[in-house]
Structures are given as C-alpha cells and as structure tokens.
Motif scaffolding. Sequence first.
Motif, short mmCIF file in Angstrom:
data_model
loop_
_atom_site.label_atom_id
_atom_site.label_comp_id
_atom_site.label_asym_id
_atom_site.label_seq_id
_atom_site.Cartn_x
_atom_site.Cartn_y
_atom_site.Cartn_z
N ALA A 114 -2.67 1.04 -8.30
CA ALA A 114 -2.55 0.20 -9.50
C ALA A 114 -1.90 0.94 -10.66
N GLN A 115 -1.93 2.26 -10.65
CA GLN A 115 -1.35 3.03 -11.75
C GLN A 115 0.16 3.22 -11.59
N LEU A 116 0.69 2.85 -10.43
CA LEU A 116 2.12 3.02 -10.18
C LEU A 116 2.94 1.99 -10.93
N PRO A 117 4.23 2.27 -11.19
CA PRO A 117 5.10 1.27 -11.82
C PRO A 117 5.14 0.00 -10.98
N ILE A 118 5.24 -1.13 -11.64
CA ILE A 118 5.14 -2.40 -10.92
C ILE A 118 6.27 -2.59 -9.91
N ARG A 119 7.46 -2.10 -10.24
CA ARG A 119 8.55 -2.22 -9.27
C ARG A 119 8.22 -1.48 -7.98
N PHE A 120 7.61 -0.31 -8.11
CA PHE A 120 7.23 0.45 -6.91
C PHE A 120 6.11 -0.27 -6.16
N GLN A 121 5.19 -0.88 -6.89
CA GLN A 121 4.12 -1.63 -6.23
C GLN A 121 4.69 -2.79 -5.42
N TRP A 122 5.66 -3.49 -5.99
CA TRP A 122 6.28 -4.59 -5.26
C TRP A 122 6.97 -4.07 -4.00
N TRP A 123 7.66 -2.95 -4.12
CA TRP A 123 8.34 -2.36 -2.97
C TRP A 123 7.32 -1.97 -1.90
N LEU A 124 6.23 -1.32 -2.33
CA LEU A 124 5.21 -0.90 -1.39
C LEU A 124 4.51 -2.11 -0.77
N GLY A 125 4.25 -3.12 -1.60
CA GLY A 125 3.60 -4.33 -1.10
C GLY A 125 4.41 -5.03 -0.04
N LYS A 126 5.73 -4.97 -0.18
CA LYS A 126 6.60 -5.57 0.83
C LYS A 126 6.32 -4.96 2.20
N TYR A 127 6.19 -3.66 2.26
CA TYR A 127 5.99 -3.00 3.54
C TYR A 127 4.55 -3.15 4.04
N VAL A 128 3.59 -3.29 3.13
CA VAL A 128 2.23 -3.64 3.54
C VAL A 128 2.25 -5.01 4.23
N GLN B 37 11.31 -14.13 -8.66
CA GLN B 37 12.15 -13.58 -7.61
C GLN B 37 13.11 -12.55 -8.20
N GLY B 38 13.31 -11.46 -7.50
CA GLY B 38 14.34 -10.49 -7.91
C GLY B 38 13.86 -9.41 -8.83
N LYS B 39 13.35 -9.79 -10.00
CA LYS B 39 12.91 -8.79 -10.97
C LYS B 39 11.45 -9.04 -11.33
N PRO B 40 10.70 -7.98 -11.67
CA PRO B 40 9.28 -8.15 -11.98
C PRO B 40 9.06 -9.13 -13.12
N GLY B 41 8.14 -10.02 -12.93
CA GLY B 41 7.80 -11.00 -13.95
C GLY B 41 6.96 -12.12 -13.35
N TYR B 42 6.31 -12.87 -14.22
CA TYR B 42 5.39 -13.91 -13.77
C TYR B 42 5.54 -15.16 -14.64
N ASP B 43 5.32 -16.31 -14.03
CA ASP B 43 5.33 -17.58 -14.73
C ASP B 43 4.00 -18.29 -14.48
N ILE B 44 3.41 -18.79 -15.55
CA ILE B 44 2.16 -19.54 -15.50
C ILE B 44 2.45 -20.95 -15.99
N TYR B 45 1.99 -21.95 -15.22
CA TYR B 45 2.27 -23.34 -15.55
C TYR B 45 0.97 -24.12 -15.74
N PHE B 46 0.84 -24.78 -16.89
CA PHE B 46 -0.22 -25.77 -17.11
C PHE B 46 0.43 -27.15 -17.09
N HIS B 47 -0.26 -28.11 -16.49
CA HIS B 47 0.31 -29.44 -16.32
C HIS B 47 -0.56 -30.48 -17.01
N PRO B 48 -0.04 -31.68 -17.24
CA PRO B 48 -0.85 -32.73 -17.87
C PRO B 48 -2.11 -33.02 -17.06
N PRO B 49 -3.20 -33.36 -17.73
CA PRO B 49 -4.44 -33.67 -17.00
C PRO B 49 -4.24 -34.84 -16.04
N LEU B 50 -5.03 -34.84 -14.98
CA LEU B 50 -4.99 -35.96 -14.04
C LEU B 50 -5.50 -37.22 -14.74
#
Length: 315
Positions: free
Chosen positions: A36-50, A250-263
Amino acid sequence: MKKKYRNQARNTNYSAYLHPRWWPTWAGVAVMWCVAQLPIRFQWWLGKYVGLLAWRFAGKRRHITEVNIKLCFPELNQAQQGALVRNAFIANGIGLLELGIAWFRDPAKLTDITEVHGKEHLDNALAEGNGVLLLGGHYSTLDLGGSLITEYIEADVMQRDHNNPLMNAVMTRARERRYETVLGARDLRGLFRSLRKNRTVWYAADQDYGRKDIVFAPFFGIATGTITATSRIAARSHCKVVPFSHFRRQGKPGYDIYFHPPLEPFPSGDDLKDATEINRIIEREIRRAPDQYLWMHRRFKTRPDKNDPGFYGDK
C-alpha cells in the motif's frame, strides 16, 4: 461521535490475535501494508500480474467468470468473451491491492485524481430528512471506492464479516476510521437507527443470498434471484434509495464516483418491479466498465426451479 462496530460477536482487539496460529495472517497483513505504500502506478502494474496469476491458476473462479461472461454478454464472440474474462481478473487483481490503500493509507491523497459526479442527487435526497440507502454494487474498486466517498460525504456502511476473524478485525478497524458506523450485514436495527438520524448507509443487493426473501428479476436477461429487502427497508423507513458506482479510469491512475437520481417511485408496492429496476441500474453501471465487476461470484446460483441444472456444473 465515537465510531462503533455493532456486531459485538467479532473481536477487533488486536491483542486477541497474538497466538502463533495468527502469524500467517499477520504476515499477509504486513505484505498488504507494505504494498500500500508503493506508488499507485506500480500498484496497478503489480495488481495486473496478481490478476493474471489468478486467471491462470484459479481454475474454479475462472470457470465461474467464464460462465457469467458467456451468459451476460452473448453478443460477444468467443475470443471477445475470453478477453473480458482475462481483463476481469486483471481488474480484480488491481482491486485486491487497492484494499491496502483503503485500509492503510489516507484516501485524501487520491482526491486530486478522483472526480465525483452527481453529488447533488444525494444532497437533495438527504434534504428530505429520512436517510438514504446508497445502493452500491460489487465492483473491483469496492473498498477503495467506498473509502473515497467518505472524503466527500458522511456515511455508514453495512458489511459482511470476513471468515478470518483477524482479517475481519483489520477490515473493520480500517472502515471504522472512514465510516461513522460499521453495521453487521444482519443488523437491521442499526440500519434503521442510522436512517432515522438521516444518515447515508452504503448498501449492496447484487449477490446471490439463496432462496429466502427473493424474487427472480431479469439481470442481463436472466431470471436472477434478487433480494426484496431493499423495498422493505425503504417502505418502513421512507428513506430514499440512491444508486452509486465507482470505477478505475483506463490508462492513467484515477477514479470516478457516480451518484444517480433516487429510485422513483420506490418502493412501488411490487417487489418484482422494484427488483427489476435495481438490476437494470446495476447492469447499466456494469456496462460502463464490464471488466471491473466481481464476475467471480456465482450470481446465478439460485435458479427459479430447484430442479433446474445449475449454470456452474452444480444443482
């Protein structure tokens, strides 16, 4: 407010886990912390092989994933389905490493590469004063996505306990640092208590929990056992049900969070109609990034007829 863990049957005191039988688990936790202390790009690379190692050697889980992908994406040819299976293992391998970020690092450090969409839908729902069920799904960013949202909102969470008590203690203590209250999966009293306080409660209804209190609603065109608890909770509490999702870019480190209208209207008074709408929304979100869903779960295990042959080679 002091944070609480409402399932007192689980011991989260680390001093209870000093016996040598817990040392292998402690070793695993130590590895998670270090990664968890590693740079996120390296974590993604390592996670791919896991993920690729699991794809190659976890034959049972690969079979389940292959069946699910074949059922849900019949429009894809065999090569495309195979590629999606492989990519799903990669995405979930990365997600496994992201657990360490969620549990052992401050997610605030990721807000500069995170974008939140539609938060006004949650704000408007909370303004009605009856609390919100935040309807999530089992995406590969499960823990990290949930941890990230607490940088933008206050929330409680319902969790299914880990089978390993020490790992459960680590997970629970980590979540206690992020969420106001950590509720056991069966703690409905605690859930209604949170909703009465106009709290937001993270909740997922997209796994197969057996035949109790379900209807068979379409999910990717398949009659799928879907719990009706969401409708009952909303009817009793008058809370709003706000769908949300979270994905790795996809491609570069980053995250998207989506909230949608209530049901709306919800509940409708028709459990099948409600379950169909929930499944439709979860399916729609899965299609944003099909590889980032937990396809390793036997989502279609329970069949409408008990005598129907199972999709996974079982009954």
